[in-house]
Design a protein around this motif. Structure first.
Motif, PDB file in Angstrom:
ATOM      1  N   VAL A 111       0.848  -1.195   0.000  1.00 49.75           N
ATOM      2  CA  VAL A 111       0.000   0.000   0.000  1.00 49.75           C
ATOM      3  C   VAL A 111       0.882   1.242   0.000  1.00 49.75           C
ATOM      4  N   ARG A 168       1.341   5.057   0.753  1.00 47.49           N
ATOM      5  CA  ARG A 168       0.731   6.054   1.641  1.00 47.49           C
ATOM      6  C   ARG A 168       1.516   7.360   1.581  1.00 47.49           C
ATOM      7  N   ILE A 214       5.476   6.498   1.699  1.00 46.42           N
ATOM      8  CA  ILE A 214       5.972   5.185   2.132  1.00 46.42           C
ATOM      9  C   ILE A 214       5.206   4.052   1.452  1.00 46.42           C
ATOM     10  N   LEU A 215       5.845   2.888   1.463  1.00 41.61           N
ATOM     11  CA  LEU A 215       5.175   1.668   1.030  1.00 41.61           C
ATOM     12  C   LEU A 215       4.967   0.810   2.265  1.00 41.61           C
ATOM     13  N   VAL A 216       3.727   0.417   2.496  1.00 46.42           N
ATOM     14  CA  VAL A 216       3.423  -0.447   3.642  1.00 46.42           C
ATOM     15  C   VAL A 216       3.188  -1.862   3.109  1.00 46.42           C
ATOM     16  N   LEU A 217       3.944  -2.803   3.641  1.00 43.84           N
ATOM     17  CA  LEU A 217       3.833  -4.193   3.192  1.00 43.84           C
ATOM     18  C   LEU A 217       2.787  -4.876   4.062  1.00 43.84           C
ATOM     19  N   VAL A 275       9.719  -0.001   7.147  1.00 39.13           N
ATOM     20  CA  VAL A 275       8.990   0.862   6.229  1.00 39.13           C
ATOM     21  C   VAL A 275       9.918   1.249   5.079  1.00 39.13           C
ATOM     22  N   TYR A 276       9.367   1.202   3.893  1.00 33.98           N
ATOM     23  CA  TYR A 276      10.116   1.593   2.705  1.00 33.98           C
ATOM     24  C   TYR A 276       9.736   3.042   2.406  1.00 33.98           C
ATOM     25  N   THR A 277      10.668   3.947   2.620  1.00 30.90           N
ATOM     26  CA  THR A 277      10.382   5.368   2.391  1.00 30.90           C
ATOM     27  C   THR A 277      10.818   5.726   0.964  1.00 30.90           C
ATOM     28  N   LEU A 278      10.047   6.540   0.320  1.00 35.66           N
ATOM     29  CA  LEU A 278      10.328   6.883  -1.078  1.00 35.66           C
ATOM     30  C   LEU A 278      10.629   8.374  -1.194  1.00 35.66           C
ATOM     31  N   HIS A 307      17.006   6.059  -3.316  1.00 36.70           N
ATOM     32  CA  HIS A 307      15.648   6.582  -3.521  1.00 36.70           C
ATOM     33  C   HIS A 307      14.603   5.898  -2.636  1.00 36.70           C
ATOM     34  N   ILE A 308      14.942   4.678  -2.165  1.00 37.54           N
ATOM     35  CA  ILE A 308      13.961   3.926  -1.364  1.00 37.54           C
ATOM     36  C   ILE A 308      14.646   3.345  -0.115  1.00 37.54           C
ATOM     37  N   PRO A 309      15.092   4.216   0.796  1.00 32.70           N
ATOM     38  CA  PRO A 309      15.730   3.672   2.003  1.00 32.70           C
ATOM     39  C   PRO A 309      14.729   2.937   2.894  1.00 32.70           C
ATOM     40  N   ILE A 310      15.196   1.863   3.526  1.00 33.41           N
ATOM     41  CA  ILE A 310      14.331   1.096   4.436  1.00 33.41           C
ATOM     42  C   ILE A 310      14.707   1.471   5.862  1.00 33.41           C
ATOM     43  N   ILE A 311      13.719   1.812   6.659  1.00 34.51           N
ATOM     44  CA  ILE A 311      13.982   2.089   8.072  1.00 34.51           C
ATOM     45  C   ILE A 311      12.939   1.388   8.937  1.00 34.51           C
ATOM     46  N   LYS A 312      13.261   1.209  10.202  1.00 34.75           N
ATOM     47  CA  LYS A 312      12.301   0.597  11.118  1.00 34.75           C
ATOM     48  C   LYS A 312      11.187   1.609  11.410  1.00 34.75           C
ATOM     49  N   TYR A 313      10.007   1.085  11.719  1.00 29.97           N
ATOM     50  CA  TYR A 313       8.875   1.972  11.944  1.00 29.97           C
ATOM     51  C   TYR A 313       9.101   2.929  13.123  1.00 29.97           C
ATOM     52  N   ARG A 357      10.901  10.413  13.033  1.00 30.32           N
ATOM     53  CA  ARG A 357      11.115  11.349  11.930  1.00 30.32           C
ATOM     54  C   ARG A 357       9.826  12.121  11.613  1.00 30.32           C
ATOM     55  N   LYS A 391      -5.634  -3.544   4.293  1.00 32.38           N
ATOM     56  CA  LYS A 391      -5.535  -3.095   2.899  1.00 32.38           C
ATOM     57  C   LYS A 391      -5.519  -1.569   2.771  1.00 32.38           C
ATOM     58  N   GLY A 405      -3.554   0.068   4.599  1.00 38.14           N
ATOM     59  CA  GLY A 405      -2.166   0.408   4.914  1.00 38.14           C
ATOM     60  C   GLY A 405      -1.956   0.917   6.324  1.00 38.14           C
TER      61      GLY A 405
END
Lengths: 94, 384
Positions: free
Chosen positions: A13, A15, A22-25, A36-39, B5-11, B17, B104, B106
């Protein structure tokens, strides 16, 4: 690659919250669901443009048109983003 | 190489942030949603449980479609963290339908359940669509203690089965308990049980009043001295309270009633579609059958947040306000008065300050007790 078409995994998803995109899996078999995948702006636009119909070269042209980047820069940004999205199975070739 | 362009971080990092933006722009990033007030257990202390087949409650509950509509609206408004709770949320027949819809959209879902209705099929489904976190309240380490509180024979065993089913599938489960005089002897055994299972554990020792105003909580509450003893007996809590005292005890002066994030970044919706700033502050709520979420969030809540004390308001000058559990919602439930101190919480805050704050101790030892400690009147216990 330029002729390739991608489609998104429906279990991801997209958002927009505040200034973040972000992309929420949402399913177990897609990526790391505690992360979280930040764009950034370019990656967010690439995600929006992937629709199962547009070819990569069409997406690149849109990026060049909408952002102040050269075709070479757009191609590099696109390749990096698509590689990452494919890696966690966020997109698949049609 | 990490894609720039698509860094992954913990929630958790992402949350930090976001926090400044969220507060500055007043984005409802965090919401709590009660599916139902009904529950299959009859817990002695519960602030909202209604019988499973309460027809009036069933008729008043939001329909599946109404819940979907509200989820659409809160997602649009920027909600990311969503707590699904009850009552017992799993008693609703459409629970999985609603849960899946929320996934769904998100949302990052926290699911609070008593665990007794978890089946293998339910656990299989949840691991396919994993929540961000799940919490089960374990009321005792033994059947005797647990069922003394829940009132339902066999519920302890069913809760344990539920825990095993979830952990067997590696769902992100945490355990917690509400400590009362009915189960305080079991607290450390419950903690040990959680540690053996390898899950996080927390406990709450300050029991809040029921939403219906009935006065059944006083005989269940720990005394303020017992609450403090639990803090002192738990290394992690001792450290936390020392840290809170060191950072947050300071001169204070404000007549604003709301000082937390309620209504600024968070909201609450009850099973009947009543929206309020938080779970406790229900004295002012807004019917989502009549108004959109946006209308309430943008139009009504801001006014609510500007509420100021009209009368004598000792809490507004209390340097211990940051370590006191009192808020306008709790004060309303306990005293029927938004501005009144909650004597029980006031006593606990002063005990904690005396135990964990060196500065406070020195002041007291010099016979110069602070004004706040003297100006708190006897709270009128008018609830019920």
């Amino acid at each position: 690659m330029q002729e390739t078409t991608y489609q998104k995994d429906p279990n991801i998803v997209f958002r927009k919250i505040a200034d973040e995109v972000i992309l929420v899996l949402i399913k177990q078999d897609v990526g790391d669901f505690q992360s979280v995948y930040t764009l950034n702006e370019v990656a967010a636009r690439i995600w929006e443009l992937i629709d199962g119909e547009r070819k990569v070269k069409e997406i690149k042209d849109k990026i060049v048109e909408e952002f102040e980047v050269t075709p070479e820069e757009a191609e590099k940004d696109l390749a990096e983003s698509l590689q990452k999205l494919e890696k966690f199975e966020g997109i698949k070739e049609v | 190489m990490e894609c720039p362009h698509i860094p992954i971080i913990k929630y958790a990092q992402f949350s930090e942030r976001l926090s400044k933006q969220v507060l500055a722009k007043r984005i409802p990033i965090s919401g709590s949603f009660e599916f139902t007030f009904r529950c299959n257990l009859r817990c002695a202390h519960c602030y909202c449980n209604l019988p499973l087949n309460d027809q009036d409650a069933i008729e008043k509950e939001l329909t599946t479609e109404e819940v979907f509509d509200i989820f659409d609206q809160i997602a649009e408004a920027g909600c990311l963290w969503l707590l699904l709770t009850g009552g017992e949320p799993l008693v609703r027949k459409d629970f999985l339908e609603i849960y899946t819809y929320a996934k769904k959209k998100g949302f990052l879902i926290s699911l609070y359940t008593n665990g007794t209705l978890i089946t293998p099929e339910m656990a299989d489904y949840l691991i396919q669509w994993p929540p961000y976190e799940m919490e089960i309240t374990l009321y005792g380490a033994t059947e005797e203690t647990y069922e003394r509180i829940t009132g339902i024979p066999g519920s302890f065993k069913r809760c344990q089965i539920g825990i095993d089913l979830l952990l067997g599938r590696k769902l992100p489960l945490k355990l917690k308990t509400m400590v009362m005089n009915l189960n305080c002897d079991d607290l450390w055994k419950i903690k040990e049980y959680a540690e053996r299972l390898g899950v996080e554990f927390r406990f709450d020792s300050e029991l809040n009043p029921r939403l219906d105003g009935s006065n059944n909580f006083n005989n269940l509450r720990l005394s303020p001295e017992e609450v403090l003893k639990l803090d002192l007996d738990d290394e992690k809590r001792t450290k936390t309270w020392r840290d809170i005292c060191a950072r947050l005890i300071r001169p204070f002066q404000s007549d604003k009633l709301y000082l937390c994030g309620a209504g600024v970044s968070s909201f609450h919706i009850d099973p009947y579609g009543q929206m309020s700033v938080c779970m406790l502050s229900r004295f002012q709520s807004y019917d989502l059958h009549l108004y959109s979420f946006k209308e309430v969030w943008d139009g009504y809540i801001p006014e609510h947040l500007t509420l100021k004390a009209q009368g004598d308001y000792p809490c507004g000058q209390c340097e211990l306000i940051s370590l006191c559990g009192r808020c306008p919602g709790w004060a309303w439930l306990e005293n029927g008065d938004l501005e009144a101190p909650v004597e029980y919480l006031c006593q606990i805050a002063h005990l904690r300050a005396a135990a964990f704050n060196t500065k406070h101790k020195e002041v007291k030892e010099n016979g110069d007790e602070r004004k706040d400690a003297k100006t708190v009147p006897e709270a009128a216990n008018t609830s019920g």
